[in-house]
Structures are given as C-alpha cells and as structure tokens.
Design a protein around this motif. Structure first.
Motif, PDB file in Angstrom:
ATOM      1  N   LYS A   6     -59.971 -90.442 -32.198  1.00  0.00           N
ATOM      2  CA  LYS A   6     -61.182 -90.871 -32.888  1.00  0.00           C
ATOM      3  C   LYS A   6     -62.431 -90.233 -32.281  1.00  0.00           C
ATOM      4  CE  LYS A   6     -59.490 -95.298 -34.558  1.00  0.00           C
ATOM      5  NZ  LYS A   6     -58.184 -95.259 -34.685  1.00  0.00           N
ATOM      6  N   VAL A   7     -62.396 -89.954 -30.999  1.00  0.00           N
ATOM      7  CA  VAL A   7     -63.539 -89.312 -30.335  1.00  0.00           C
ATOM      8  C   VAL A   7     -63.718 -87.894 -30.872  1.00  0.00           C
ATOM      9  CG1 VAL A   7     -64.440 -88.494 -28.113  1.00  0.00           C
ATOM     10  CG2 VAL A   7     -63.289 -90.709 -28.257  1.00  0.00           C
ATOM     11  N   VAL A   8     -62.625 -87.155 -30.991  1.00  0.00           N
ATOM     12  CA  VAL A   8     -62.689 -85.792 -31.521  1.00  0.00           C
ATOM     13  C   VAL A   8     -63.202 -85.814 -32.954  1.00  0.00           C
ATOM     14  CG1 VAL A   8     -61.344 -83.752 -32.123  1.00  0.00           C
ATOM     15  CG2 VAL A   8     -60.890 -84.941 -29.990  1.00  0.00           C
ATOM     16  N   ILE A   9     -62.704 -86.739 -33.761  1.00  0.00           N
ATOM     17  CA  ILE A   9     -63.142 -86.847 -35.151  1.00  0.00           C
ATOM     18  C   ILE A   9     -64.640 -87.157 -35.217  1.00  0.00           C
ATOM     19  CG2 ILE A   9     -62.931 -88.275 -37.239  1.00  0.00           C
ATOM     20  CD1 ILE A   9     -59.923 -88.402 -36.664  1.00  0.00           C
ATOM     21  N   CYS A  10     -65.111 -88.052 -34.367  1.00  0.00           N
ATOM     22  CA  CYS A  10     -66.543 -88.398 -34.350  1.00  0.00           C
ATOM     23  C   CYS A  10     -67.405 -87.207 -33.937  1.00  0.00           C
ATOM     24  CB  CYS A  10     -66.795 -89.580 -33.423  1.00  0.00           C
ATOM     25  SG  CYS A  10     -66.234 -91.149 -34.104  1.00  0.00           S
ATOM     26  N   VAL A  11     -66.962 -86.476 -32.922  1.00  0.00           N
ATOM     27  CA  VAL A  11     -67.743 -85.321 -32.462  1.00  0.00           C
ATOM     28  C   VAL A  11     -67.783 -84.238 -33.543  1.00  0.00           C
ATOM     29  CG1 VAL A  11     -67.835 -83.457 -30.748  1.00  0.00           C
ATOM     30  CG2 VAL A  11     -67.372 -85.791 -30.019  1.00  0.00           C
ATOM     31  N   PHE A  36     -67.507 -84.725 -36.750  1.00  0.00           N
ATOM     32  CA  PHE A  36     -68.365 -85.247 -37.808  1.00  0.00           C
ATOM     33  C   PHE A  36     -69.842 -85.099 -37.442  1.00  0.00           C
ATOM     34  CE2 PHE A  36     -70.668 -88.653 -39.964  1.00  0.00           C
ATOM     35  CZ  PHE A  36     -70.312 -88.399 -41.278  1.00  0.00           C
ATOM     36  N   ILE A  37     -70.206 -85.432 -36.217  1.00  0.00           N
ATOM     37  CA  ILE A  37     -71.602 -85.342 -35.784  1.00  0.00           C
ATOM     38  C   ILE A  37     -72.079 -83.894 -35.770  1.00  0.00           C
ATOM     39  CG2 ILE A  37     -73.119 -85.656 -33.778  1.00  0.00           C
ATOM     40  CD1 ILE A  37     -71.523 -88.261 -33.236  1.00  0.00           C
ATOM     41  N   PHE A  38     -71.288 -82.979 -35.230  1.00  0.00           N
ATOM     42  CA  PHE A  38     -71.681 -81.567 -35.210  1.00  0.00           C
ATOM     43  C   PHE A  38     -71.880 -81.014 -36.623  1.00  0.00           C
ATOM     44  CE2 PHE A  38     -70.081 -79.952 -30.800  1.00  0.00           C
ATOM     45  CZ  PHE A  38     -70.958 -80.825 -30.193  1.00  0.00           C
ATOM     46  N   ASP A  39     -70.955 -81.339 -37.517  1.00  0.00           N
ATOM     47  CA  ASP A  39     -71.081 -80.850 -38.892  1.00  0.00           C
ATOM     48  C   ASP A  39     -72.237 -81.525 -39.624  1.00  0.00           C
ATOM     49  OD1 ASP A  39     -69.088 -78.995 -38.658  1.00  0.00           O
ATOM     50  OD2 ASP A  39     -67.556 -80.209 -39.623  1.00  0.00           O
ATOM     51  N   LEU A  40     -72.494 -82.777 -39.325  1.00  0.00           N
ATOM     52  CA  LEU A  40     -73.633 -83.467 -39.927  1.00  0.00           C
ATOM     53  C   LEU A  40     -74.948 -82.844 -39.467  1.00  0.00           C
ATOM     54  CD1 LEU A  40     -74.356 -85.852 -41.767  1.00  0.00           C
ATOM     55  CD2 LEU A  40     -74.529 -87.254 -39.709  1.00  0.00           C
ATOM     56  N   ILE A  41     -75.037 -82.484 -38.194  1.00  0.00           N
ATOM     57  CA  ILE A  41     -76.230 -81.805 -37.683  1.00  0.00           C
ATOM     58  C   ILE A  41     -76.383 -80.440 -38.349  1.00  0.00           C
ATOM     59  CG2 ILE A  41     -77.277 -80.746 -35.631  1.00  0.00           C
ATOM     60  CD1 ILE A  41     -76.025 -83.066 -34.006  1.00  0.00           C
ATOM     61  N   ALA A  42     -75.282 -79.700 -38.477  1.00  0.00           N
ATOM     62  CA  ALA A  42     -75.334 -78.387 -39.144  1.00  0.00           C
ATOM     63  C   ALA A  42     -75.789 -78.541 -40.593  1.00  0.00           C
ATOM     64  CB  ALA A  42     -73.965 -77.706 -39.081  1.00  0.00           C
ATOM     65  N   LEU A  76     -70.264 -73.600 -35.705  1.00  0.00           N
ATOM     66  CA  LEU A  76     -69.368 -72.829 -34.843  1.00  0.00           C
ATOM     67  C   LEU A  76     -68.764 -73.714 -33.757  1.00  0.00           C
ATOM     68  CD1 LEU A  76     -68.254 -69.995 -34.119  1.00  0.00           C
ATOM     69  CD2 LEU A  76     -70.264 -69.727 -32.647  1.00  0.00           C
ATOM     70  N   ALA A  77     -69.587 -74.567 -33.149  1.00  0.00           N
ATOM     71  CA  ALA A  77     -69.088 -75.472 -32.104  1.00  0.00           C
ATOM     72  C   ALA A  77     -68.063 -76.456 -32.674  1.00  0.00           C
ATOM     73  CB  ALA A  77     -70.253 -76.227 -31.475  1.00  0.00           C
ATOM     74  N   SER A  78     -68.314 -76.949 -33.860  1.00  0.00           N
ATOM     75  CA  SER A  78     -67.382 -77.867 -34.506  1.00  0.00           C
ATOM     76  C   SER A  78     -66.041 -77.192 -34.784  1.00  0.00           C
ATOM     77  CB  SER A  78     -67.990 -78.373 -35.816  1.00  0.00           C
ATOM     78  OG  SER A  78     -67.051 -79.100 -36.544  1.00  0.00           O
ATOM     79  N   GLN A  79     -66.093 -75.984 -35.331  1.00  0.00           N
ATOM     80  CA  GLN A  79     -64.852 -75.246 -35.632  1.00  0.00           C
ATOM     81  C   GLN A  79     -64.102 -74.912 -34.335  1.00  0.00           C
ATOM     82  OE1 GLN A  79     -63.822 -74.866 -38.646  1.00  0.00           O
ATOM     83  NE2 GLN A  79     -62.266 -73.286 -38.588  1.00  0.00           N
ATOM     84  N   ALA A  80     -64.830 -74.524 -33.307  1.00  0.00           N
ATOM     85  CA  ALA A  80     -64.196 -74.210 -32.025  1.00  0.00           C
ATOM     86  C   ALA A  80     -63.521 -75.451 -31.434  1.00  0.00           C
ATOM     87  CB  ALA A  80     -65.230 -73.658 -31.048  1.00  0.00           C
ATOM     88  N   LEU A  81     -64.155 -76.596 -31.605  1.00  0.00           N
ATOM     89  CA  LEU A  81     -63.579 -77.844 -31.104  1.00  0.00           C
ATOM     90  C   LEU A  81     -62.274 -78.177 -31.831  1.00  0.00           C
ATOM     91  CD1 LEU A  81     -64.104 -80.310 -29.223  1.00  0.00           C
ATOM     92  CD2 LEU A  81     -65.160 -81.392 -31.199  1.00  0.00           C
ATOM     93  N   VAL A  82     -62.289 -78.063 -33.149  1.00  0.00           N
ATOM     94  CA  VAL A  82     -61.073 -78.338 -33.925  1.00  0.00           C
ATOM     95  C   VAL A  82     -59.960 -77.379 -33.511  1.00  0.00           C
ATOM     96  CG1 VAL A  82     -60.055 -78.277 -36.233  1.00  0.00           C
ATOM     97  CG2 VAL A  82     -62.283 -79.312 -35.903  1.00  0.00           C
ATOM     98  N   MET A  83     -60.290 -76.103 -33.403  1.00  0.00           N
ATOM     99  CA  MET A  83     -59.271 -75.107 -33.059  1.00  0.00           C
ATOM    100  C   MET A  83     -58.773 -75.277 -31.624  1.00  0.00           C
ATOM    101  SD  MET A  83     -58.593 -73.608 -35.761  1.00  0.00           S
ATOM    102  CE  MET A  83     -59.285 -74.549 -37.110  1.00  0.00           C
ATOM    103  N   ALA A  84     -59.638 -75.734 -30.740  1.00  0.00           N
ATOM    104  CA  ALA A  84     -59.206 -75.967 -29.360  1.00  0.00           C
ATOM    105  C   ALA A  84     -58.217 -77.131 -29.289  1.00  0.00           C
ATOM    106  CB  ALA A  84     -60.416 -76.249 -28.477  1.00  0.00           C
ATOM    107  N   PHE A  85     -58.480 -78.194 -30.014  1.00  0.00           N
ATOM    108  CA  PHE A  85     -57.590 -79.353 -29.965  1.00  0.00           C
ATOM    109  C   PHE A  85     -56.298 -79.141 -30.741  1.00  0.00           C
ATOM    110  CE2 PHE A  85     -61.214 -81.536 -28.246  1.00  0.00           C
ATOM    111  CZ  PHE A  85     -60.628 -82.408 -27.339  1.00  0.00           C
ATOM    112  N   THR A  86     -56.305 -78.275 -31.722  1.00  0.00           N
ATOM    113  CA  THR A  86     -55.075 -78.000 -32.467  1.00  0.00           C
ATOM    114  C   THR A  86     -54.416 -76.710 -31.986  1.00  0.00           C
ATOM    115  OG1 THR A  86     -56.254 -76.821 -34.207  1.00  0.00           O
ATOM    116  CG2 THR A  86     -55.918 -79.190 -34.518  1.00  0.00           C
TER     117      THR A  86
END
Length: 175
Positions: A4-9, A11-17, A63-73
């Motif tokens: 849930k923490v990853v999902i929230c982060v 979501f927040i990064f993409d919302l800011i973008a 970019l940070a959001s995509q990097a985060l998703v790709m790092a965790f997967t």
C-alpha cells in the motif's frame, strides 16, 4: 500482496505530475509584438517562462513514478518466475501498455517544455500586423496530463497484477 505504501507513493507522484501538467497548460508563454525604439524592426516580447519549469517538473515526477514501479517489479523480466495464469498475462500486457502511455506523456512534457522555452528574436522589417509571435500550441501539456492519468491507472493495475502473480509462485517449485 501489493504494498500500500508503494501504491500511495506512485499515486502521489503521478498526481503531482498531473497537477504540474495542468498548471503548465494554463501558464503557457504568450508573446506580444513590440516595435523597436531604435529602428523600424519589430520583435516579440514573451511573458514568464514558468510553464517550462512546470513541464520539466511534471516530466521528473512521472519519471520517478515509473522508475519506482519498475524497481519494485524488477522491470518484469528480472527476478523470480511468476505464477502462470491470468495475473501474469495481465501483468505482461499492462507492462507494455503502461510503457507506451508513459513514453507518450514524457514526450508531451519534454516537447512542450522545449517549445515553450523557445522564443523568437527579431523578425526584420515587418509591420506589427504581419508578425506573429510563435508560442506553444494549446493542448500539448493537456495531452501530457491525460497520458499521465492513463499511466497512473495502468501502473497501478500492472503492479497489483504483478504482485498477485508473484504471491503464489511458491507453488511452482517441485515437491
């Protein structure tokens, strides 16, 4: 289980973008033709360049959001084997689609910021009515905002499908 923490982060990064893309669209540079006080030339005077920086900020947060998703997967291709089934198939499909929407959104941010930062100089001996000051087309940052929302939705579905497929991979080991 998806974190849930990853999902929230994400979501927040993409919302800011998204917010930065909307702000960039609303604050695009505009130009006004002014006569030169020393000769008969005309030139363009542009207002603030804040839209360019909003576009760059949106680019970096997405970019940070995509990097985060790709790092965790682990970019889907590295790491352990996923459980065969519907979740793995959807994770693979969503992986490719989210990369397409991400690249389109980033291209909109980058092209919009670069074009918004470009300002024309002297144009020569024209009347003030013949000269037009080139500016960024309306809708470039809005397209980036729309594709940011698509990327957000697809990344969240991809991450949850990946997590579900990864959760039961222990059943694949021989007994």
């Amino acid at each position: 289980m998806a974190s849930k923490v990853v999902i929230c982060v994400i979501f927040i990064f993409d919302l800011i973008a998204f917010g930065l893309a909307v702000a960039a669209e609303r604050r695009r540079s505009t130009g006004v033709v002014k006569p030169d006080q020393y000769d008969e030339r005309t030139y363009c005077v542009y207002n603030s360049d804040i839209s360019t920086w909003y576009g760059v900020g949106g680019f970096l947060f997405l970019l940070a959001s995509q990097a985060l998703v790709m790092a965790f997967t682990r970019c889907l291709c590295c790491g352990s084997v996923l459980k065969p089934g519907g979740s793995r198939v959807w994770a693979i499909i969503l992986f490719f689609i989210c990369w397409v929407t991400f690249l389109i959104a980033e291209a909109c941010f980058l092209a919009g910021a670069a074009r918004n930062a470009y300002h024309t100089k002297y144009r020569g001996y024209f009347s003030m009515h013949d000269l037009s000051c080139e500016t960024l087309r309306k809708g470039v940052f809005a397209a980036g905002a729309a594709f940011t929302v698509f990327t957000l939705i697809l990344n969240l579905f991809y991450y949850t499908c990946y997590a579900k497929a990864k959760q039961d991979r222990g059943n694949l080991l021989p007994k």
